[in-house]
Design an enzyme around this catalytic site. Structure first.
Site, PDB file in Angstrom:
ATOM      1  N   PHE A 171      59.785  54.343 -96.591  1.00  0.00           N
ATOM      2  CA  PHE A 171      59.772  53.335 -95.514  1.00  0.00           C
ATOM      3  C   PHE A 171      60.536  52.123 -96.018  1.00  0.00           C
ATOM      4  O   PHE A 171      60.147  51.494 -97.000  1.00  0.00           O
ATOM      5  CB  PHE A 171      58.343  52.924 -95.136  1.00  0.00           C
ATOM      6  N   ASP A 222      63.308  48.878-103.683  1.00  0.00           N
ATOM      7  CA  ASP A 222      62.664  48.143-102.593  1.00  0.00           C
ATOM      8  C   ASP A 222      61.245  47.776-103.032  1.00  0.00           C
ATOM      9  O   ASP A 222      60.342  48.609-103.027  1.00  0.00           O
ATOM     10  CB  ASP A 222      62.652  49.039-101.337  1.00  0.00           C
ATOM     11  N   LYS A 239      56.948  40.167 -97.980  1.00  0.00           N
ATOM     12  CA  LYS A 239      55.476  40.211 -98.006  1.00  0.00           C
ATOM     13  C   LYS A 239      54.846  39.155 -98.926  1.00  0.00           C
ATOM     14  O   LYS A 239      54.891  37.989 -98.617  1.00  0.00           O
ATOM     15  CB  LYS A 239      55.021  41.618 -98.385  1.00  0.00           C
ATOM     16  N   THR A 265      71.706  32.645 -89.435  1.00  0.00           N
ATOM     17  CA  THR A 265      71.465  31.213 -89.203  1.00  0.00           C
ATOM     18  C   THR A 265      70.531  30.630 -90.259  1.00  0.00           C
ATOM     19  O   THR A 265      70.873  29.676 -90.942  1.00  0.00           O
ATOM     20  CB  THR A 265      70.847  30.989 -87.799  1.00  0.00           C
TER      21      THR A 265
HETATM   22  C1  LIG Z   1      58.664  49.145 -98.891  1.00  0.00           C
HETATM   23  C2  LIG Z   1      58.920  48.408 -97.621  1.00  0.00           C
HETATM   24  N1  LIG Z   1      60.182  48.064 -97.302  1.00  0.00           N
HETATM   25  C3  LIG Z   1      60.468  47.384 -96.181  1.00  0.00           C
HETATM   26  C4  LIG Z   1      59.479  47.023 -95.300  1.00  0.00           C
HETATM   27  C5  LIG Z   1      59.815  46.281 -94.047  1.00  0.00           C
HETATM   28  O1  LIG Z   1      59.368  44.978 -94.124  1.00  0.00           O
HETATM   29  P1  LIG Z   1      59.181  44.115 -92.791  1.00  0.00           P
HETATM   30  O2  LIG Z   1      58.048  44.733 -92.045  1.00  0.00           O
HETATM   31  O3  LIG Z   1      58.899  42.737 -93.306  1.00  0.00           O
HETATM   32  O4  LIG Z   1      60.450  44.174 -92.052  1.00  0.00           O
HETATM   33  C6  LIG Z   1      58.148  47.358 -95.583  1.00  0.00           C
HETATM   34  C7  LIG Z   1      57.073  47.001 -94.656  1.00  0.00           C
HETATM   35  O5  LIG Z   1      55.961  47.471 -94.704  1.00  0.00           O
HETATM   36  C8  LIG Z   1      57.862  48.083 -96.774  1.00  0.00           C
HETATM   37  O6  LIG Z   1      56.618  48.436 -97.086  1.00  0.00           O
END
Ligand SMILES: Cc1ncc(COP(=O)(O)O)c(C=O)c1O
Length: 499
Positions: free
Chosen positions: A216, A325, A356, A380
């Site tokens: 994800f 990530d 987060k 922006t």
């Molecule tokens: C590993 C990871 N990457 C990206 C995201 C996306 O973040 P956002 O919901 O702030 O767009 C999440 C969200 O849960 C995530 O867990």
């Protein structure tokens, strides 16, 4: 944890000394909870959602899709590890706004920040950071974000959320990759400048980003092509035809299945190698790989340090970039500031994205990933100084209260408890796993998992599901062993009632 500049935090300390705050927090730290006035435990008075929440859900549903709303919160009354809802239910929050509240609710140090008029102006005057940053911006980046940068990464780009951090990091990777193709030159041909305006090559090249099954990485258009956790996120949305490799699926307990799990690492890495070759042959070379240190939304799937070490080697060998990530894992919940610091990599990854618990989105990267021209990665706001201010407060508390040590201590207690439940209720739970308090446990079915999460809530414990049949724990960094005891006690009651 990388340390935070002492010089930078002095003004905040002064404010606290003026208000007698330092003395107060000192005594608090001796207690089993770090937050004065925090409830002793959860209390549930109504169904959740209760009548007031239901009424508000109806009101919201009349103007937008509100099917995901679980309850309406009372953020005035929520405190520390406890989320209070509008019906007066007090929940021990082991999920913390999808893992995004580092210090829980209404942390006194964060509230205190707003007593400084300078900080209030930081909130009121939100700049277009790429064009009109305030005089303190470079210093803030250096003294706050770069103080906790993964070792070896000294550049940072700020963004808004996790998805847009990944999305823009892909762009930095493509720009870096194409500059390499031009032999390091940042000059474009006329054909390139004209063809990109029509979405055609060579200006809009065919390149790809490899991702993993179960990953994800967000819901914006580019990031969504690397997200593979649930169809509902993706259906009806056009996607890039980019390579997707298998992510290791381990057998548990890990120490009893070392040989099979090592073979699983090798199988997945061989697939990565094959996909590099296949997409290069197809004319869509892989410019970068994006990977979570622990696949979170996809089910808290972990991979070994050896897997990540080898992945880094394969990526390098193929001339691509490694993007880790850390949107969900970053900011301390694994007991280190960055989860990939557990892996013993051979040098830093090329790019590390965050959001987060870090309060604002963004990414650390190697200098080569800085575009030569402005406006190529831009929007922006490009982040938010007000959120960086909060992060400054968060990091100071993390350091002062040794919260990464606390995470390890509370995490150990939680994991030991979860492992004992596996023994006691083998028909209900298996595969307790994770690092620090970033933990999960699996059920034999989605139905049972959903049932346990719902009944935990009835007992005042807010957890979350992940993947098809796992329960994930994402408490705040101020979650103490005392909170772990409360959680384990209620969880055991739920499991006993399921027998
Ligand atoms: C590993 C990871 N990457 C990206 C995201 C996306 O973040 P956002 O919901 O702030 O767009 C999440 C969200 O849960 C995530 O867990």
């Amino acid at each position: 944890m990388a340390h935070i500049s002492k010089k930078w935090i002095t003004p905040l300390k002064k404010i606290k000394q003026l208000s007698g705050f330092v003395q107060k927090t000192h005594t608090l730290r001796a207690a089993s909870t770090l937050i004065s006035g925090e409830p002793e435990g959860p209390t549930v008075k109504t169904d959740i959602p209760g009548p007031k929440s239901k009424q508000l859900i109806d009101e919201l549903s009349a103007i937008q899709q509100a099917g995901s709303v679980q309850l309406f919160a009372d953020y005035e009354r929520s405190l520390g590890n406890y989320l209070v809802d509008v019906d007066g239910n007090v929940l021990l929050d082991v999920y913390t706004q999808i893992s995004s509240m580092p210090l829980g609710y209404n942390h006194p140090d964060l509230l205190q920040l707003l007593n400084d008029p300078y900080n209030v102006k930081t909130i009121v005057n939100r700049p277009a950071l790429g064009v009109f940053p305030g005089a303190d911006w470079p210093k803030k980046l250096k003294n706050i974000l770069l103080q906790v940068a993964p070792s070896g990464l000294n550049h940072v780009t700020t963004m808004m959320c996790g998805s847009c951090s990944n999305e823009n990091a892909f762009k930095n990777i493509f720009i870096w990759y194409q500059r390499k193709q031009r032999g390091g030159s940042s000059d474009f041909s006329q054909e390139e400048t004209e063809s990109c305006m029509m979405n055609q090559s060579p200006g809009s090249p065919t390149l790809s980003v490899m991702s993993f099954q179960g990953a994800f990485h967000g819901r914006t258009l580019g990031a969504l092509s690397t997200t593979h956790s649930k169809y509902i996120h993706k259906i009806d949305i056009p996607a890039f035809d980019w390579p997707i490799a298998s992510f290791p699926q381990y057998r548990y307990p890990l120490h009893e299945n070392q040989r099979e799990n090592d073979a699983e690492d090798k199988r997945c890495l061989a697939e990565v190698e094959d996909l590099f070759a296949e997409f290069s042959k197809r004319g869509s070379p892989v410019a970068g790989i994006i990977v979570e240190p622990i696949q979170s939304e996809g089910g808290d799937n972990e991979a070994s340090p050896q897997f990540f070490q080898e992945l880094q080697r394969v990526v390098k060998k193929n001339g691509a970039a490694l993007l880790i990530d850390e949107v969900q894992t970053g900011g301390g919940p694994t007991g280190k500031m960055w989860c990939h610091e557990h892996f013993g990599l051979d040098g830093p990854p090329d790019v590390v994205t965050f959001s987060k618990k870090m309060q604002l989105g963004g990414y650390y990267h190697k200098p080569d990933f800085k575009p030569s021209q402005p406006y190529r990665v831009f929007n922006t706001w490009m982040g938010d100084p007000a959120k960086l201010l909060l992060l400054q407060g968060v990091l100071e508390v993390v350091r002062r209260d040794s919260l990464l040590d606390l995470v390890q201590k509370s995490g150990k207690k939680l994991l030991t408890g979860l492992r004992s439940f596996e023994q006691e209720f083998p028909q209900l739970l298996h595969a307790a796993r994770g690092r620090g308090t970033f933990l999960a446990i699996s059920c034999p079915s989605t139905k049972l998992r959903d049932d346990l999460v719902a009944r935990l809530k009835k007992k005042g414990i807010q957890t979350g599901g992940c993947g098809e049949h796992s329960i994930r724990l994402r408490p705040a960094l101020i979650f103490t062993p005392k909170h772990a005891d409360i959680f384990l006690d209620r969880f055991r009651q739920v499991l006993k009632e399921t027998k």
